[in-house]
Design a protein around this motif. Sequence first.
Motif, PDB file in Angstrom:
ATOM      1  N   ALA A 160     -14.681  -0.394 -35.374  1.00 36.04           N
ATOM      2  CA  ALA A 160     -13.430   0.290 -35.744  1.00 36.04           C
ATOM      3  C   ALA A 160     -13.269   1.596 -34.971  1.00 36.04           C
ATOM      4  O   ALA A 160     -12.154   1.999 -34.655  1.00 36.04           O
ATOM      5  N   GLU A 161     -14.390   2.215 -34.645  1.00 34.70           N
ATOM      6  CA  GLU A 161     -14.314   3.509 -33.946  1.00 34.70           C
ATOM      7  C   GLU A 161     -14.416   3.386 -32.435  1.00 34.70           C
ATOM      8  O   GLU A 161     -14.202   4.372 -31.721  1.00 34.70           O
ATOM      9  N   SER A 167      -8.570  -5.771 -33.268  1.00 39.27           N
ATOM     10  CA  SER A 167      -8.512  -6.189 -34.673  1.00 39.27           C
ATOM     11  C   SER A 167      -9.901  -6.572 -35.176  1.00 39.27           C
ATOM     12  O   SER A 167     -10.838  -6.751 -34.385  1.00 39.27           O
ATOM     13  N   VAL A 168      -9.993  -6.680 -36.510  1.00 38.32           N
ATOM     14  CA  VAL A 168     -11.264  -7.064 -37.147  1.00 38.32           C
ATOM     15  C   VAL A 168     -10.996  -8.096 -38.245  1.00 38.32           C
ATOM     16  O   VAL A 168      -9.888  -8.174 -38.783  1.00 38.32           O
ATOM     17  N   GLU A 169     -12.057  -8.858 -38.537  1.00 34.50           N
ATOM     18  CA  GLU A 169     -12.027  -9.785 -39.675  1.00 34.50           C
ATOM     19  C   GLU A 169     -13.235  -9.462 -40.524  1.00 34.50           C
ATOM     20  O   GLU A 169     -14.367  -9.409 -40.018  1.00 34.50           O
ATOM     21  N   THR A 170     -13.008  -9.205 -41.810  1.00 35.17           N
ATOM     22  CA  THR A 170     -14.114  -8.746 -42.653  1.00 35.17           C
ATOM     23  C   THR A 170     -13.915  -9.181 -44.091  1.00 35.17           C
ATOM     24  O   THR A 170     -12.784  -9.455 -44.520  1.00 35.17           O
ATOM     25  N   PRO A 185      -9.793   2.252 -43.956  1.00 35.39           N
ATOM     26  CA  PRO A 185      -8.967   3.437 -43.710  1.00 35.39           C
ATOM     27  C   PRO A 185      -8.982   3.846 -42.224  1.00 35.39           C
ATOM     28  O   PRO A 185      -7.932   4.128 -41.631  1.00 35.39           O
ATOM     29  N   GLU A 186     -10.165   3.825 -41.624  1.00 29.82           N
ATOM     30  CA  GLU A 186     -10.293   4.164 -40.195  1.00 29.82           C
ATOM     31  C   GLU A 186      -9.576   3.108 -39.334  1.00 29.82           C
ATOM     32  O   GLU A 186      -8.874   3.439 -38.375  1.00 29.82           O
ATOM     33  N   ALA A 187      -9.763   1.849 -39.690  1.00 29.68           N
ATOM     34  CA  ALA A 187      -9.136   0.767 -38.919  1.00 29.68           C
ATOM     35  C   ALA A 187      -7.618   0.897 -38.961  1.00 29.68           C
ATOM     36  O   ALA A 187      -6.937   0.758 -37.931  1.00 29.68           O
ATOM     37  N   ALA A 188      -7.092   1.196 -40.143  1.00 32.03           N
ATOM     38  CA  ALA A 188      -5.630   1.322 -40.272  1.00 32.03           C
ATOM     39  C   ALA A 188      -5.143   2.527 -39.474  1.00 32.03           C
ATOM     40  O   ALA A 188      -4.142   2.443 -38.753  1.00 32.03           O
ATOM     41  N   ARG A 190      -6.322   3.758 -36.858  1.00 34.74           N
ATOM     42  CA  ARG A 190      -6.394   3.494 -35.417  1.00 34.74           C
ATOM     43  C   ARG A 190      -5.513   2.327 -34.977  1.00 34.74           C
ATOM     44  O   ARG A 190      -5.552   1.916 -33.831  1.00 34.74           O
ATOM     45  N   GLY A 191      -4.794   1.733 -35.933  1.00 36.50           N
ATOM     46  CA  GLY A 191      -3.849   0.669 -35.567  1.00 36.50           C
ATOM     47  C   GLY A 191      -4.487  -0.682 -35.327  1.00 36.50           C
ATOM     48  O   GLY A 191      -3.931  -1.523 -34.603  1.00 36.50           O
ATOM     49  N   LEU A 192      -5.653  -0.943 -35.932  1.00 36.11           N
ATOM     50  CA  LEU A 192      -6.265  -2.273 -35.791  1.00 36.11           C
ATOM     51  C   LEU A 192      -5.637  -3.254 -36.781  1.00 36.11           C
ATOM     52  O   LEU A 192      -5.331  -2.874 -37.924  1.00 36.11           O
ATOM     53  N   GLY A 193      -5.468  -4.472 -36.369  1.00 31.11           N
ATOM     54  CA  GLY A 193      -5.111  -5.529 -37.313  1.00 31.11           C
ATOM     55  C   GLY A 193      -6.335  -5.838 -38.157  1.00 31.11           C
ATOM     56  O   GLY A 193      -7.464  -5.756 -37.672  1.00 31.11           O
ATOM     57  N   VAL A 194      -6.125  -6.185 -39.441  1.00 25.58           N
ATOM     58  CA  VAL A 194      -7.265  -6.474 -40.329  1.00 25.58           C
ATOM     59  C   VAL A 194      -7.051  -7.801 -41.061  1.00 25.58           C
ATOM     60  O   VAL A 194      -6.069  -7.961 -41.804  1.00 25.58           O
ATOM     61  N   ILE A 195      -7.978  -8.720 -40.860  1.00 25.84           N
ATOM     62  CA  ILE A 195      -7.969  -9.999 -41.579  1.00 25.84           C
ATOM     63  C   ILE A 195      -9.006  -9.932 -42.687  1.00 25.84           C
ATOM     64  O   ILE A 195     -10.171  -9.612 -42.429  1.00 25.84           O
ATOM     65  N   ALA A 196      -8.576 -10.222 -43.922  1.00 29.43           N
ATOM     66  CA  ALA A 196      -9.509 -10.268 -45.050  1.00 29.43           C
ATOM     67  C   ALA A 196     -10.048 -11.689 -45.171  1.00 29.43           C
ATOM     68  O   ALA A 196      -9.307 -12.622 -45.496  1.00 29.43           O
TER      69      ALA A 196
END
Length: 297
Positions: A160-161, A167-170, A185-188, A190-196
């Motif tokens: 994330a940093e 993007s990340v999947e977690t 919070p950090e990912a958002a 920095r504008g990363l897409g996030v898949i749950a």
Amino acid sequence: MLRCMKQREFGKTGLRVSVLGLGAGQVGAESLDDREAGRLLNRALDLGVTLIDTARGYGLSEERVGRHLAGRRDEFVLSTKGGYGVEGVEDWTPGAIRHGIERALRTMRTDRIDLFHLHSCPLGTLRREDLLAELDRAREAGLIRVAAYSGENEALAWVAESGRFGSVETSVNVADQWSLHHVLPEAAARGLGVIAKRPIANAAWQFTERPVGQYAEVYWERLRALRLDPGGLEWDEFALRFSAFAPGVSSAIVGTARVENLERNAAIVERGPLPADLLAQIGAAWTEHGGEWGGEV
Ligand SMILES: NC(=O)c1ccc[n+]([C@@H]2O[C@H](COP(=O)([O-])OP(=O)(O)OC[C@H]3O[C@@H](n4cnc5c(N)ncnc54)[C@H](OP(=O)(O)O)[C@@H]3O)[C@@H](O)[C@H]2O)c1
């Protein structure tokens, strides 16, 4: 045909994804009839699901996505994973990434992969410049659109940093909130897409006995400790409305091999976030018991 599912920006990638995605792990099972797999994949798109998540390691999944959805490729964001599993090539080498992407493109009958994840490798592997450079090359060549990582804990936090991934999947669910508190919070920001992933905690509440050795075992144990009360809701609704609307989550990819569950999940996300009292209960239970629980791969 219902096509009204809510769509969200996928970070700053320029892509948009549906609040419910399809985890296509179960689609890869040999025990699932191929026609049924095709019916499920097509039904997902018909319902407005615009994110399909697969991986090199999900059995027949990539092959089936190609066979059944190649003709509808413009209708969805295609996510896969690799870094391993290429014949004649050592895992976690630049060649495994390059040939893995080429192989996935052929298998899925497409000219581009939207999200290519390094699949759950440890931090030491992630930081290797030769692997990161290979991802950059694949992106520059237009073979993949976003370089991504699927994983947990310190490796995920580094991603994330790092500024090297889009993007990340977690894991994000009522029984797995490490990423939610420590990385999203950090990912958002920095504008990363996030898949749950694992968004309904592998439906662990369904087991009356400890599911020894099964994927759901850790979550089964955690749910017992958390003693959550879904109020008047069914457990699947309680679990999915939590993860799909958790802050920072772009899409929750429930895995299923069953059209009825897919349709049920699509209906559930239409109901929006959980009411404040249930969210407060989940938050309080996590604070009491979850502090030492890491993310489960
Ligand atoms: N390391 C990684 O990269 C990684 C790890 C785990 C998962 N993933 C991804 O995340 C996706 C989802 O994770 P997951 O499948 O492990 O966990 P999950 O989505 O939390 O749970 C899936 C389980 O829930 C059941 N289910 C689905 N909808 C239901 C409903 N409405 N009511 C009751 N049960 C329901 C499914 O069974 P039925 O088939 O019977 O519906 C399946 O057994 C995977 O498919 C994969 O794409 C990635």
